[in-house]
Design a protein around this motif. Structure first.
Motif, PDB file in Angstrom:
ATOM      1  N   TYR A 103       0.811  -1.284  -0.199  1.00  0.00           N
ATOM      2  CA  TYR A 103      -0.030   0.079   0.070  1.00  0.00           C
ATOM      3  C   TYR A 103       0.868   1.128   0.208  1.00  0.00           C
ATOM      4  CZ  TYR A 103       1.192   0.135   4.971  1.00  0.00           C
ATOM      5  OH  TYR A 103       1.845   0.011   6.167  1.00  0.00           O
ATOM      6  N   LEU A 104       0.225   2.200  -0.511  1.00  0.00           N
ATOM      7  CA  LEU A 104       1.102   3.660  -0.573  1.00  0.00           C
ATOM      8  C   LEU A 104       0.957   4.234   1.021  1.00  0.00           C
ATOM      9  CD1 LEU A 104       0.479   4.983  -4.103  1.00  0.00           C
ATOM     10  CD2 LEU A 104       2.402   3.991  -3.305  1.00  0.00           C
ATOM     11  N   THR A 105       1.944   4.666   1.280  1.00  0.00           N
ATOM     12  CA  THR A 105       1.678   5.308   2.909  1.00  0.00           C
ATOM     13  C   THR A 105       1.164   6.636   2.520  1.00  0.00           C
ATOM     14  OG1 THR A 105       4.021   6.230   2.526  1.00  0.00           O
ATOM     15  CG2 THR A 105       3.773   3.950   3.670  1.00  0.00           C
ATOM     16  N   SER A 106       1.404   7.151   1.460  1.00  0.00           N
ATOM     17  CA  SER A 106       0.565   8.559   1.383  1.00  0.00           C
ATOM     18  C   SER A 106      -1.021   8.426   0.820  1.00  0.00           C
ATOM     19  CB  SER A 106       1.493   9.394   0.217  1.00  0.00           C
ATOM     20  OG  SER A 106       1.566   8.632  -0.727  1.00  0.00           O
ATOM     21  N   GLY A 107      -1.257   7.243   0.714  1.00  0.00           N
ATOM     22  CA  GLY A 107      -2.521   7.185   0.193  1.00  0.00           C
ATOM     23  C   GLY A 107      -2.636   7.185  -1.363  1.00  0.00           C
ATOM     24  N   GLY A 119      -6.571   7.339   3.848  1.00  0.00           N
ATOM     25  CA  GLY A 119      -6.571   5.968   4.221  1.00  0.00           C
ATOM     26  C   GLY A 119      -5.658   5.126   3.164  1.00  0.00           C
ATOM     27  N   TYR A 120      -5.357   3.805   3.770  1.00  0.00           N
ATOM     28  CA  TYR A 120      -4.549   3.060   3.022  1.00  0.00           C
ATOM     29  C   TYR A 120      -5.497   2.179   2.005  1.00  0.00           C
ATOM     30  CZ  TYR A 120      -0.918   3.882   6.739  1.00  0.00           C
ATOM     31  OH  TYR A 120       0.066   4.695   7.478  1.00  0.00           O
ATOM     32  N   VAL A 121      -4.847   1.850   0.676  1.00  0.00           N
ATOM     33  CA  VAL A 121      -5.658   1.097   0.001  1.00  0.00           C
ATOM     34  C   VAL A 121      -4.679  -0.132  -0.148  1.00  0.00           C
ATOM     35  CG1 VAL A 121      -6.327   1.031  -2.567  1.00  0.00           C
ATOM     36  CG2 VAL A 121      -6.272   3.087  -1.400  1.00  0.00           C
ATOM     37  N   PRO A 122      -5.263  -1.391   0.231  1.00  0.00           N
ATOM     38  CA  PRO A 122      -4.528  -2.543   0.124  1.00  0.00           C
ATOM     39  C   PRO A 122      -4.568  -2.727  -1.453  1.00  0.00           C
ATOM     40  CG  PRO A 122      -6.424  -2.956   1.372  1.00  0.00           C
ATOM     41  CD  PRO A 122      -6.490  -1.535   1.058  1.00  0.00           C
ATOM     42  N   ARG A 123      -3.214  -3.380  -1.820  1.00  0.00           N
ATOM     43  CA  ARG A 123      -3.146  -3.902  -3.366  1.00  0.00           C
ATOM     44  C   ARG A 123      -2.126  -4.920  -3.256  1.00  0.00           C
ATOM     45  NH1 ARG A 123      -6.669  -1.295  -6.577  1.00  0.00           N
ATOM     46  NH2 ARG A 123      -6.593   1.049  -6.392  1.00  0.00           N
TER      47      ARG A 123
END
Length: 184
Positions: A103-107, A119-123
């Motif tokens: 996930y990108l720490t910056s969202g 928020g975090y976007v899990p990929r």
């Protein structure tokens, strides 16, 4: 030339539709649209052109974002190793993915979303995709970390999914399990 006026925003019905496959070999009209999408991304990363035309910088663009309901996407960015990813792709498909996430720490952000969505976007951390490029050749790309995130974001658009659909609604900054944080 595609500008921000051509990019549909949150709430537009095209962003929630599943797109249609592009017939192969692609029609000239589809190739033209995809070339213009790639040109937008290149232009959006040039400060002078950005200022002149009021563009927002982007690393990816999917056809539904310009109200074209076809399975086409463009990406233009460099990864953490300075490798350039610059592709216009027809009918991209994820053919395999890792169990491990990232996930990108910056969202994440999106040219079709004019607001910050925290928020975090899990990929998936690693994916392999197959697609047809602008020259009509089949390509197979093995992607990881930031590159995998960008491609998953754009492929989601082809399926009517927005990045914030993946954010944990109860705890947006809960670190996804088995996930590597990616700084960008």
């Amino acid at each position: 030339m595609i500008t921000m006026d051509d990019i549909v925003r949150e709430g537009h019905p095209a962003l929630r539709k599943t797109t249609d496959e592009v017939s192969i070999p692609p029609q000239q009209e589809d190739k033209q649209i995809l070339e213009e999408m790639l040109e937008y991304l290149r232009n959006s990363q040039d400060d002078e052109i950005c200022d002149r035309y009021g563009l927002r910088p982007g690393v990816g663009l999917a056809a539904p974002q310009i109200n074209v309901l076809k399975r086409m996407l463009a990406v233009h960015f460099t990864d953490q190793n300075d490798r350039l990813y610059s592709y216009g792709l027809f009918n991209p498909k994820i053919i395999s993915h890792s169990v491990e996430r990232s996930y990108l720490t910056s969202g994440e952000g999106c040219l079709s979303v004019d607001r910050e969505v925290p928020g975090y976007v899990p990929r998936h951390r690693r994916i392999t995709i197959k697609a047809i490029d602008l020259e009509g050749q089949e390509v197979k790309l093995r992607l990881k970390d930031f590159a995998a995130i960008v491609f998953q974001h754009e492929i989601d658009h082809l399926n009517g999914v927005m990045f914030y659909d993946h954010i944990n609604q109860d705890n947006p900054f809960k670190e996804p399990e088995n996930a590597k944080p990616i700084d960008r």
